[in-house]
Design a protein around this motif. Structure first.
Motif, PDB file in Angstrom:
ATOM      1  N   ALA A   1      79.707 -35.289  -3.612  1.00  0.00           N
ATOM      2  CA  ALA A   1      78.778 -36.408  -3.425  1.00  0.00           C
ATOM      3  C   ALA A   1      78.785 -37.354  -4.642  1.00  0.00           C
ATOM      4  N   PRO A   2      78.847 -36.814  -5.891  1.00  0.00           N
ATOM      5  CA  PRO A   2      78.915 -37.747  -7.020  1.00  0.00           C
ATOM      6  C   PRO A   2      80.150 -38.651  -6.986  1.00  0.00           C
ATOM      7  N   ARG A   3      81.270 -38.109  -6.495  1.00  0.00           N
ATOM      8  CA  ARG A   3      82.487 -38.935  -6.428  1.00  0.00           C
ATOM      9  C   ARG A   3      82.370 -39.984  -5.335  1.00  0.00           C
ATOM     10  N   VAL A   4      81.753 -39.592  -4.231  1.00  0.00           N
ATOM     11  CA  VAL A   4      81.583 -40.546  -3.132  1.00  0.00           C
ATOM     12  C   VAL A   4      80.622 -41.654  -3.575  1.00  0.00           C
ATOM     13  N   GLN A   5      79.558 -41.243  -4.257  1.00  0.00           N
ATOM     14  CA  GLN A   5      78.604 -42.228  -4.794  1.00  0.00           C
ATOM     15  C   GLN A   5      79.327 -43.209  -5.721  1.00  0.00           C
ATOM     16  N   ALA A   6      80.167 -42.666  -6.611  1.00  0.00           N
ATOM     17  CA  ALA A   6      80.916 -43.508  -7.551  1.00  0.00           C
ATOM     18  C   ALA A   6      81.861 -44.453  -6.806  1.00  0.00           C
ATOM     19  N   TYR A   7      82.433 -43.961  -5.693  1.00  0.00           N
ATOM     20  CA  TYR A   7      83.334 -44.795  -4.882  1.00  0.00           C
ATOM     21  C   TYR A   7      82.609 -46.064  -4.427  1.00  0.00           C
ATOM     22  N   PHE A   8      81.387 -45.892  -3.901  1.00  0.00           N
ATOM     23  CA  PHE A   8      80.653 -47.062  -3.397  1.00  0.00           C
ATOM     24  C   PHE A   8      80.119 -47.927  -4.533  1.00  0.00           C
ATOM     25  N   ARG A   9      79.640 -47.284  -5.602  1.00  0.00           N
ATOM     26  CA  ARG A   9      79.117 -48.049  -6.741  1.00  0.00           C
ATOM     27  C   ARG A   9      80.220 -48.914  -7.346  1.00  0.00           C
ATOM     28  N   ALA A  10      81.413 -48.322  -7.490  1.00  0.00           N
ATOM     29  CA  ALA A  10      82.518 -49.058  -8.103  1.00  0.00           C
ATOM     30  C   ALA A  10      82.947 -50.243  -7.243  1.00  0.00           C
ATOM     31  N   ARG A  11      82.610 -50.182  -5.946  1.00  0.00           N
ATOM     32  CA  ARG A  11      82.966 -51.288  -5.054  1.00  0.00           C
ATOM     33  C   ARG A  11      81.813 -52.257  -4.858  1.00  0.00           C
ATOM     34  N   GLY A  12      80.834 -52.201  -5.730  1.00  0.00           N
ATOM     35  CA  GLY A  12      79.816 -53.250  -5.790  1.00  0.00           C
ATOM     36  C   GLY A  12      78.485 -52.930  -5.129  1.00  0.00           C
ATOM     37  N   TYR A  13      78.341 -51.731  -4.542  1.00  0.00           N
ATOM     38  CA  TYR A  13      77.050 -51.391  -3.929  1.00  0.00           C
ATOM     39  C   TYR A  13      76.050 -50.974  -5.004  1.00  0.00           C
ATOM     40  N   ASP A  14      74.769 -51.360  -4.824  1.00  0.00           N
ATOM     41  CA  ASP A  14      73.763 -50.872  -5.771  1.00  0.00           C
ATOM     42  C   ASP A  14      73.480 -49.396  -5.491  1.00  0.00           C
ATOM     43  N   ALA A  15      72.723 -48.764  -6.387  1.00  0.00           N
ATOM     44  CA  ALA A  15      72.560 -47.311  -6.316  1.00  0.00           C
ATOM     45  C   ALA A  15      71.964 -46.866  -4.978  1.00  0.00           C
ATOM     46  N   ALA A  16      70.965 -47.597  -4.494  1.00  0.00           N
ATOM     47  CA  ALA A  16      70.285 -47.184  -3.259  1.00  0.00           C
ATOM     48  C   ALA A  16      71.223 -47.300  -2.053  1.00  0.00           C
ATOM     49  N   ALA A  17      71.943 -48.409  -1.951  1.00  0.00           N
ATOM     50  CA  ALA A  17      72.868 -48.595  -0.830  1.00  0.00           C
ATOM     51  C   ALA A  17      74.003 -47.575  -0.902  1.00  0.00           C
ATOM     52  N   ALA A  18      74.482 -47.333  -2.121  1.00  0.00           N
ATOM     53  CA  ALA A  18      75.559 -46.347  -2.297  1.00  0.00           C
ATOM     54  C   ALA A  18      75.087 -44.966  -1.860  1.00  0.00           C
ATOM     55  N   GLU A  19      73.827 -44.662  -2.121  1.00  0.00           N
ATOM     56  CA  GLU A  19      73.275 -43.371  -1.737  1.00  0.00           C
ATOM     57  C   GLU A  19      73.249 -43.222  -0.218  1.00  0.00           C
ATOM     58  N   ASP A  20      72.786 -44.263   0.471  1.00  0.00           N
ATOM     59  CA  ASP A  20      72.740 -44.217   1.941  1.00  0.00           C
ATOM     60  C   ASP A  20      74.132 -43.996   2.524  1.00  0.00           C
ATOM     61  N   LEU A  21      75.096 -44.749   2.013  1.00  0.00           N
ATOM     62  CA  LEU A  21      76.456 -44.634   2.545  1.00  0.00           C
ATOM     63  C   LEU A  21      77.053 -43.268   2.205  1.00  0.00           C
ATOM     64  N   SER A  22      76.747 -42.775   1.002  1.00  0.00           N
ATOM     65  CA  SER A  22      77.259 -41.450   0.611  1.00  0.00           C
ATOM     66  C   SER A  22      76.703 -40.367   1.533  1.00  0.00           C
ATOM     67  N   GLN A  23      75.426 -40.501   1.898  1.00  0.00           N
ATOM     68  CA  GLN A  23      74.824 -39.523   2.811  1.00  0.00           C
ATOM     69  C   GLN A  23      75.540 -39.551   4.157  1.00  0.00           C
ATOM     70  N   GLU A  24      75.870 -40.757   4.617  1.00  0.00           N
ATOM     71  CA  GLU A  24      76.614 -40.863   5.881  1.00  0.00           C
ATOM     72  C   GLU A  24      77.947 -40.140   5.786  1.00  0.00           C
ATOM     73  N   VAL A  25      78.635 -40.376   4.664  1.00  0.00           N
ATOM     74  CA  VAL A  25      79.949 -39.748   4.469  1.00  0.00           C
ATOM     75  C   VAL A  25      79.815 -38.227   4.477  1.00  0.00           C
ATOM     76  N   MET A  26      78.841 -37.697   3.733  1.00  0.00           N
ATOM     77  CA  MET A  26      78.721 -36.249   3.619  1.00  0.00           C
ATOM     78  C   MET A  26      78.334 -35.610   4.955  1.00  0.00           C
ATOM     79  N   LEU A  27      77.594 -36.339   5.761  1.00  0.00           N
ATOM     80  CA  LEU A  27      77.245 -35.837   7.090  1.00  0.00           C
ATOM     81  C   LEU A  27      78.498 -35.750   7.972  1.00  0.00           C
ATOM     82  N   VAL A  28      79.357 -36.749   7.868  1.00  0.00           N
ATOM     83  CA  VAL A  28      80.626 -36.692   8.615  1.00  0.00           C
ATOM     84  C   VAL A  28      81.464 -35.519   8.107  1.00  0.00           C
TER      85      VAL A  28
END
Ligand SMILES: [Zn+2]
Lengths: 167, 174
Positions: free
Chosen positions: B31-58
């Motif tokens: 999850a930390p790597r997925v979070q970093a993936y979204f953050r590095a692509r310009g998402y703020d922390a909250a949005a990155a968290e939501d998307l990371s949760q989606e990824v981990m659920l998949v």
């Protein structure tokens, strides 16, 4: 094309995708051609820079541990809600799972003691599906004074994310 | 970045039997790597968290389909990329790597990313994504090819030509 080598060959050499014989032919040329050596050097400098700054960016963007644990608890809640039958377990199994979940964060000894104390106070008549949430609330009370508000909340969320059935 | 032996074991255990324990171990790892993936692509922390949760659920839902632990890392970033592309379709505005300016929230390294973002400006979308998978996520060429659905040679070309562009734009002195 540069000095008898194609752009494809320069690329393969630079990216480590070149066979041994072509590589030694190109290396022999680099040893005597300052111009090509300088061009390749510039590309290597950029490999190094991107590696260093890329790693730095990744590390800076990673989740702090406390957020990671909060997200994990949320994720487990969602999974328990979406797959209710998959992870429902008996109280003893649920306690073992909870210890395994929280042990790496708070330390196994600390969790064992906190769980025992919470069982005594929250489920004096024995742990079952009905007494599970009282137990979870007590667990939070046990952990909070030593580890802080967020940690206590985390323990509560983790306990409540486990679906417990009587069996 | 390749998995170390402990990480490989955690992934193998999870793939063999997805339970709360094995999923939690994998979640802590990834999850930390997925979070970093979204953050590095310009998402703020909250949005990155939501998307990371989606990824981990998949990851949880689909793990039974994946048998080979070696394929896990490209699979994870392929899911992340799909989730991001879905988000692009939903959103009115795409986050931009070049817009990253508030880096201080995460690890107390306010300058991390500024330099990188500056460099990324001279690359096109394909080059930028390939460079980020290689140098931020640390993937090998065959893994990048898998994530992006392109031949390995294409991934190598994009990296090579990106470095040439950077050398031409920024030089190679300090
Ligand atoms: Zn030459």
């Amino acid at each position: 094309m540069q000095h008898g080598f194609t752009e494809q060959e320069w690329m393969e050499f630079s990216e480590g995708a070149m066979g041994a014989s072509s590589r030694s032919r190109l290396e022999a040329h680099l040893a005597v051609c300052a111009e090509c050596a300088a061009k390749l050097d510039a590309i290597r400098v950029w490999h190094q820079r991107l590696s260093t700054e890329g790693e730095r960016l990744r590390v800076a963007m990673e989740l702090p541990e406390i957020d990671r644990e909060r997200m994990l608890a949320q994720s487990l809640e969602r999974i328990a809600a979406e797959y209710p039958s998959a992870e429902r377990r008996g109280p003893a199994e649920a306690l073992a799972a909870l210890r395994a979940l929280l042990g790496p964060v708070f330390g196994a000894g600390m969790i064992r003691a906190a769980v025992d104390a919470a069982l005594e106070r929250g489920a004096p008549g024995g742990i079952n599906a009905a007494s599970w949430s009282a137990f979870a609330a007590e667990l939070r009370e046990m952990i909070q004074p030593a580890c802080g508000l967020a940690a206590g909340f985390l323990a509560l969320r983790a306990a409540m994310s486990l679906a417990v059935a009587d069996r | 970045m390749a998995f170390n032996p402990n990480e490989e074991e955690a992934v193998a255990l999870f793939l063999a039997r997805p339970t709360v324990e094995t999923y939690s171990a994998v979640f802590r790892l990834l999850a930390p790597r997925v979070q970093a993936y979204f953050r590095a692509r310009g998402y703020d922390a909250a949005a990155a968290e939501d998307l990371s949760q989606e990824v981990m659920l998949v990851v949880y839902r689909e793990s039974r389909r994946l048998r080979e632990k070696g394929a896990f890392q490209p699979w994870l970033f392929k899911i992340s990329r799909n989730v991001m592309l879905q988000d692009y379709r939903r959103a009115t505005r795409r986050p931009q790597i070049v817009e990253i300016t508030e880096m201080e929230s995460s690890a107390g390294d306010p300058l991390a990313g500024l330099q990188f973002a500056q460099w990324m400006k001279c690359l096109n979308d394909d080059e930028r994504e390939t460079v980020m998978l290689r140098y931020v996520e640390g993937l090998e060429y065959h893994e990048i090819a898998e994530v992006l659905g392109i031949p390995i040679g294409t991934a190598q070309w994009r990296i090579f030509s990106s470095k040439k562009k950077l050398a031409a734009s920024f030089g190679h002195g300090v």
